[in-house]
Design a protein around this motif. Sequence first.
Motif, PDB file in Angstrom:
ATOM      1  N   VAL A 154       0.865  -1.183   0.000  1.00 41.30           N
ATOM      2  CA  VAL A 154       0.000   0.000   0.000  1.00 41.30           C
ATOM      3  C   VAL A 154       0.899   1.230   0.000  1.00 41.30           C
ATOM      4  O   VAL A 154       1.240   1.766   1.050  1.00 41.30           O
ATOM      5  CB  VAL A 154      -0.943   0.003   1.221  1.00 41.30           C
ATOM      6  N   TYR A 155       1.330   1.636  -1.186  1.00 39.48           N
ATOM      7  CA  TYR A 155       2.293   2.733  -1.257  1.00 39.48           C
ATOM      8  C   TYR A 155       1.936   3.785  -2.311  1.00 39.48           C
ATOM      9  O   TYR A 155       2.521   4.856  -2.336  1.00 39.48           O
ATOM     10  CB  TYR A 155       3.702   2.202  -1.523  1.00 39.48           C
ATOM     11  N   THR A 159      -2.991   2.811  -7.132  1.00 40.38           N
ATOM     12  CA  THR A 159      -3.232   1.365  -7.176  1.00 40.38           C
ATOM     13  C   THR A 159      -4.307   0.900  -6.202  1.00 40.38           C
ATOM     14  O   THR A 159      -4.711  -0.263  -6.246  1.00 40.38           O
ATOM     15  CB  THR A 159      -1.941   0.590  -6.861  1.00 40.38           C
ATOM     16  N   TYR A 160      -4.797   1.760  -5.328  1.00 38.73           N
ATOM     17  CA  TYR A 160      -5.689   1.315  -4.256  1.00 38.73           C
ATOM     18  C   TYR A 160      -6.984   0.681  -4.778  1.00 38.73           C
ATOM     19  O   TYR A 160      -7.393  -0.386  -4.282  1.00 38.73           O
ATOM     20  CB  TYR A 160      -6.010   2.464  -3.306  1.00 38.73           C
ATOM     21  N   GLY A 188      -1.760   8.725   1.487  1.00 38.39           N
ATOM     22  CA  GLY A 188      -3.133   8.426   1.862  1.00 38.39           C
ATOM     23  C   GLY A 188      -3.358   7.028   2.380  1.00 38.39           C
ATOM     24  O   GLY A 188      -4.502   6.548   2.421  1.00 38.39           O
ATOM     25  N   SER A 189      -2.296   6.362   2.816  1.00 39.29           N
ATOM     26  CA  SER A 189      -2.443   4.969   3.236  1.00 39.29           C
ATOM     27  C   SER A 189      -3.231   4.833   4.536  1.00 39.29           C
ATOM     28  O   SER A 189      -3.913   3.828   4.747  1.00 39.29           O
ATOM     29  CB  SER A 189      -1.073   4.300   3.377  1.00 39.29           C
ATOM     30  N   LEU A 190      -3.170   5.842   5.412  1.00 45.30           N
ATOM     31  CA  LEU A 190      -3.913   5.755   6.661  1.00 45.30           C
ATOM     32  C   LEU A 190      -5.418   5.717   6.402  1.00 45.30           C
ATOM     33  O   LEU A 190      -6.138   4.869   6.948  1.00 45.30           O
ATOM     34  CB  LEU A 190      -3.564   6.932   7.572  1.00 45.30           C
ATOM     35  N   SER A 191      -5.908   6.613   5.538  1.00 44.47           N
ATOM     36  CA  SER A 191      -7.337   6.609   5.224  1.00 44.47           C
ATOM     37  C   SER A 191      -7.726   5.358   4.443  1.00 44.47           C
ATOM     38  O   SER A 191      -8.848   4.851   4.578  1.00 44.47           O
ATOM     39  CB  SER A 191      -7.716   7.867   4.441  1.00 44.47           C
TER      40      SER A 191
END
Length: 255
Positions: A154-155, A159-160, A188-191
């Motif tokens: 998740v970087y 790609t999410y 934005g990986s936390l959200s």
Amino acid sequence: MTTQTPSSEPSRNDAPYDESYSPSCYIIHNNFEFCGYNLKIAQILGANLGVSAYVWDAGLALCHYFEKKNINFSGKKVIELGSGTGIVGILATLLGGDVTMTDKQKVLKQIETNVQVNVPSACRHRLQIRPLTWGEDHTNFPTDYDFVLGSDIVYSSVTYPALIETFRHFTKQGATIYLSSELRKRNGSLSFHEESLPQYFDCQVVDRLEDKDITLYKMTKIDKGSEYDLPTNDRNLLLTDLHTGVHPTSLSLTN
């Protein structure tokens, strides 16, 4: 016990060298010990592998979790997304799993190099290495896996949606996901973990490395019924607005 011993110098002599690599490539090795297995992991630099060329802390955290919890994958079907160097999938194989390791086509040689060094020939019939592009050819894979593994995948927010689509495919028959992520504000990986994933999965925090902002999640699909199913060809719908009234499942630390 976990140990990490970096090689003192880049080398081509400690692992099989593929002549198809660019002459500018060089190999750096790190030694690790997990679950009683000594792993020698090659990182092939200069081969245009990007982030896939490196052993990331989130991957080591997942391996350490397997060790801490005495995880045994014997008789289980396992698929790993974004295998990179292959350290997580290799350990899952050594722990008895029937493992499919996946990544982009250009990364597969690095995985094969590390498999050759670390997985005994007697175990290799339980291991496959296949190319996979999230959200595109995931449907070429079966859905009967018991576990889905991912570490530091998740970087990039681009790609999410495809990653969620791929996760949903592999959990259709009830697979458990172990996802180890370094939470970075800039991408934005936390959200993504706290708002987007809980719309589709029951997400439990099973471990944290506070000093490195790494969180390990154990996830299973939420069975909402067909009325909640989204068209697989419309990835933009996968990350829905929280204001629509779909509230994320709360995250709690658990074993």
